[in-house]
Design an enzyme around this catalytic site. Structure first.
Site, PDB file in Angstrom:
ATOM      1  N   ASP A 221       0.377  -1.035   0.375  1.00 18.11           N
ATOM      2  CA  ASP A 221      -0.090  -0.150  -0.066  1.00 18.11           C
ATOM      3  C   ASP A 221       0.267   1.025  -0.211  1.00 18.11           C
ATOM      4  O   ASP A 221       1.933   1.576   1.095  1.00 18.11           O
ATOM      5  CB  ASP A 221      -0.411  -0.611   0.750  1.00 18.11           C
ATOM      6  CG  ASP A 221      -1.921   0.792   1.571  1.00 18.11           C
ATOM      7  OD1 ASP A 221      -2.331   1.452   0.250  1.00 18.11           O
ATOM      8  OD2 ASP A 221      -1.696   1.750   2.560  1.00 18.11           O
ATOM      9  N   GLU A 315      -1.467  -1.113  -6.491  1.00 17.77           N
ATOM     10  CA  GLU A 315      -2.501  -0.328  -6.281  1.00 17.77           C
ATOM     11  C   GLU A 315      -2.016   0.362  -7.421  1.00 17.77           C
ATOM     12  O   GLU A 315      -0.903   0.569  -8.398  1.00 17.77           O
ATOM     13  CB  GLU A 315      -3.046   0.001  -5.618  1.00 17.77           C
ATOM     14  CG  GLU A 315      -3.236   0.046  -4.839  1.00 17.77           C
ATOM     15  CD  GLU A 315      -3.400   1.076  -3.556  1.00 17.77           C
ATOM     16  OE1 GLU A 315      -5.069   1.445  -3.148  1.00 17.77           O
ATOM     17  OE2 GLU A 315      -2.647   1.247  -3.015  1.00 17.77           O
ATOM     18  N   CYS A 367     -13.109  -4.238   5.333  1.00 16.18           N
ATOM     19  CA  CYS A 367     -12.658  -4.741   5.985  1.00 16.18           C
ATOM     20  C   CYS A 367     -11.681  -6.242   5.859  1.00 16.18           C
ATOM     21  O   CYS A 367     -12.893  -6.680   5.281  1.00 16.18           O
ATOM     22  CB  CYS A 367     -13.766  -5.006   7.767  1.00 16.18           C
ATOM     23  SG  CYS A 367     -13.011  -6.452   8.814  1.00 16.18           S
ATOM     24  N   CYS A 370     -14.281 -10.023   7.664  1.00 12.49           N
ATOM     25  CA  CYS A 370     -15.387 -10.224   7.121  1.00 12.49           C
ATOM     26  C   CYS A 370     -15.705  -9.288   6.011  1.00 12.49           C
ATOM     27  O   CYS A 370     -16.882  -9.822   5.507  1.00 12.49           O
ATOM     28  CB  CYS A 370     -16.076  -9.422   8.500  1.00 12.49           C
ATOM     29  SG  CYS A 370     -16.876  -7.371   8.287  1.00 12.49           S
ATOM     30  N   CYS A 391     -13.533  -2.439  12.761  1.00 14.40           N
ATOM     31  CA  CYS A 391     -14.671  -2.340  12.529  1.00 14.40           C
ATOM     32  C   CYS A 391     -16.565  -2.472  13.595  1.00 14.40           C
ATOM     33  O   CYS A 391     -15.948  -3.876  13.816  1.00 14.40           O
ATOM     34  CB  CYS A 391     -15.180  -4.434  11.536  1.00 14.40           C
ATOM     35  SG  CYS A 391     -15.787  -4.815  10.084  1.00 14.40           S
ATOM     36  N   CYS A 394     -17.443  -7.304  12.627  1.00 19.77           N
ATOM     37  CA  CYS A 394     -16.746  -8.250  13.199  1.00 19.77           C
ATOM     38  C   CYS A 394     -15.983  -7.790  14.101  1.00 19.77           C
ATOM     39  O   CYS A 394     -15.648  -8.811  14.646  1.00 19.77           O
ATOM     40  CB  CYS A 394     -16.134  -8.827  12.574  1.00 19.77           C
ATOM     41  SG  CYS A 394     -14.707  -7.817  11.520  1.00 19.77           S
ATOM     42  N   ASP A 401      -3.384   1.181   7.027  1.00 13.18           N
ATOM     43  CA  ASP A 401      -2.541   0.455   6.017  1.00 13.18           C
ATOM     44  C   ASP A 401      -1.951  -0.956   5.786  1.00 13.18           C
ATOM     45  O   ASP A 401      -2.072  -1.287   4.778  1.00 13.18           O
ATOM     46  CB  ASP A 401      -1.125   1.431   5.911  1.00 13.18           C
ATOM     47  CG  ASP A 401      -1.031   3.117   6.199  1.00 13.18           C
ATOM     48  OD1 ASP A 401      -1.954   3.458   5.664  1.00 13.18           O
ATOM     49  OD2 ASP A 401      -0.489   3.292   6.648  1.00 13.18           O
TER      50      ASP A 401
END
Length: 417
Positions: A221, A315, A367, A370, A391, A394, A401
């Site tokens: 990332d 990315e 997330c 989940c 989250c 969950c 990051d």
């Protein structure tokens, strides 16, 4: 004999050269001719476009169109029109490569559409021209027999320039292979006054050995707070090379501006103003230092990732769009994301590894455990200030990051499946 495009493996080699005073003059002459040919092609096309707007069959206009189209087809017409291009120090391939560069610029415009149409090349303190290596049929085709060739491990021969001393990390390449063919060669000088030669090399055998498999996969990332964060939890700090000398560079540029104003008031040419030229070299040296530091850092980071992992996923960032955010434009430019991704791409191909880019949509907001996406189902979207979060579905605690890097790796695996 195969052409360069027909050879299986290609490699780019850039070395520092140390020309004599006479060789520097020849490089400048060829650079000026290359720019003149390119600009002549631009002028011809602009005039042709204007003449073709005349719909009436006027003989003078039609004759002019035919003359320009003939001059455009071959470099000999330009050389006959501009007699200084026939000087014995001018490389004929220099004119030909300038025309090829012009045609390539048009092809890029038609293919990409955001590259822009070819424009006039202004005269700057930088110099550059291209030439091409040729081989005789009776001789073996390698880097020791062509018109552009290595004389030994420290000298090369270039048409019109003769033998030039070179320096660079290329000796291992020369010692391990004897079937290298030299193609397009670029001779250049940067604004700081350092001369380089860049060669396009081709071969039917690999230039480097493929790295052994590590059975490791990683997602990265990229961000401005830290340079990158991996899915394994490793964080690489952002060196911020430009910001470290921003104050010194601004002071040097102000001094340069004052000397420019003074020279213009006194009616002196900037090229003849010694104080201006001294300060220009100071500014160029600072900018060149940042460029070299950034390039070295990106080289080390990219080769480390490629050596230690079989698959690297990142990315597909569009830096041009991100630069529209004026609050982050300086940080994004300083970090060099696009150059880093390009280095990962070609090094992965060179060493037999895999590098893929994925759509960055929701990689930060999702997330990893989940699959819940923040900003949906009555939950607030994460902002740049939220460096960690829990989250709401969950109750998993995430470091922003690292979670994004894991999502990037999962998307890459899905893309390859």
């Amino acid at each position: 004999m195969k052409t360069m495009s027909e050879l299986k493996y290609h490699y780019g080699l850039k070395m520092c050269i140390h020309p004599s005073t006479k060789q520097k003059q020849i490089i400048k002459m060829n650079s000026d001719v290359s720019r003149a040919v390119y600009n002549a092609m631009v002028a011809i096309d602009k005039e042709l476009y204007q003449l073709k707007q005349v719909k009436l069959p006027i003989d003078m206009v039609q004759d002019r169109i035919k003359e320009l189209e003939q001059r455009k087809k071959a470099q000999n017409h330009l050389a006959n029109h501009y007699y200084y291009m026939n000087h014995p120090y001018i490389d004929s391939y220099c004119r030909n490569m300038a025309m090829r560069s012009y045609k390539a610029a048009w092809n890029m415009f038609r293919k990409v559409h955001n590259a822009g149409t070819p424009n006039f090349h202004k005269k700057t303190y930088e110099e550059k021209y291209q030439t091409s290596g040729t081989y005789k049929n009776k001789k073996p085709v390698n880097m020791w027999t062509g018109s552009i060739r290595f004389v030994d491990n420290k000298h090369i021969n270039i048409p019109k320039l003769g033998i030039i001393r070179v320096s660079g990390s290329y000796r291992k390449l020369l010692d391990n292979k004897d079937d290298i063919r030299i193609g397009t060669t670029t001779i250049s000088k940067n604004a700081f006054g350092i001369y380089y030669v860049s060669m396009q090399l081709g071969s039917n055998t690999p230039f480097v050995k493929e790295l052994s498999k590590t059975n490791s996969q990683v997602g990265i990332d990229l961000n401005t707070d830290n340079f990158l964060t991996t899915s394994e939890g490793n964080v690489v700090a952002n060196p911020r090379f430009y910001r470290t000398i921003k104050g010194r560079l601004a002071k040097a540029q102000r001094k340069l501006s004052r000397r420019q104003v003074r020279a213009k008031k006194e009616g002196r040419s900037l090229r003849d103003s010694k104080n201006y030229q001294k300060q220009r070299m100071v500014v160029s040296k600072l900018m060149n230092r940042v460029r070299n530091q950034r390039n070295k850092f990106l080289d080390e980071m990219s080769i480390t990732l490629i050596k230690n992992h079989d698959l690297v996923v990142a990315e597909n960032l569009r830096s041009k769009n991100l630069l529209k955010n004026h609050a982050l434009a300086m940080s994004i430019s300083d970090v060099g994301w696009r150059i880093f991704l390009q280095k990962l791409e070609y090094k992965a191909e060179l060493y037999g590894k895999t590098f893929v880019t994925i759509n960055p949509k929701n990689t930060t907001q999702t997330c990893n455990k989940c699959g819940h996406v923040m900003g949906t189902k009555d939950t607030d979207k994460l902002t740049l200030k939220d460096r960690s979060w829990t989250c709401p579905v969950c109750n998993t605690y995430h470091i922003r990051d690292i979670n994004a890097a894991k999502n990037i790796l999962d998307k890459g695996l899905e893309q390859l499946a």
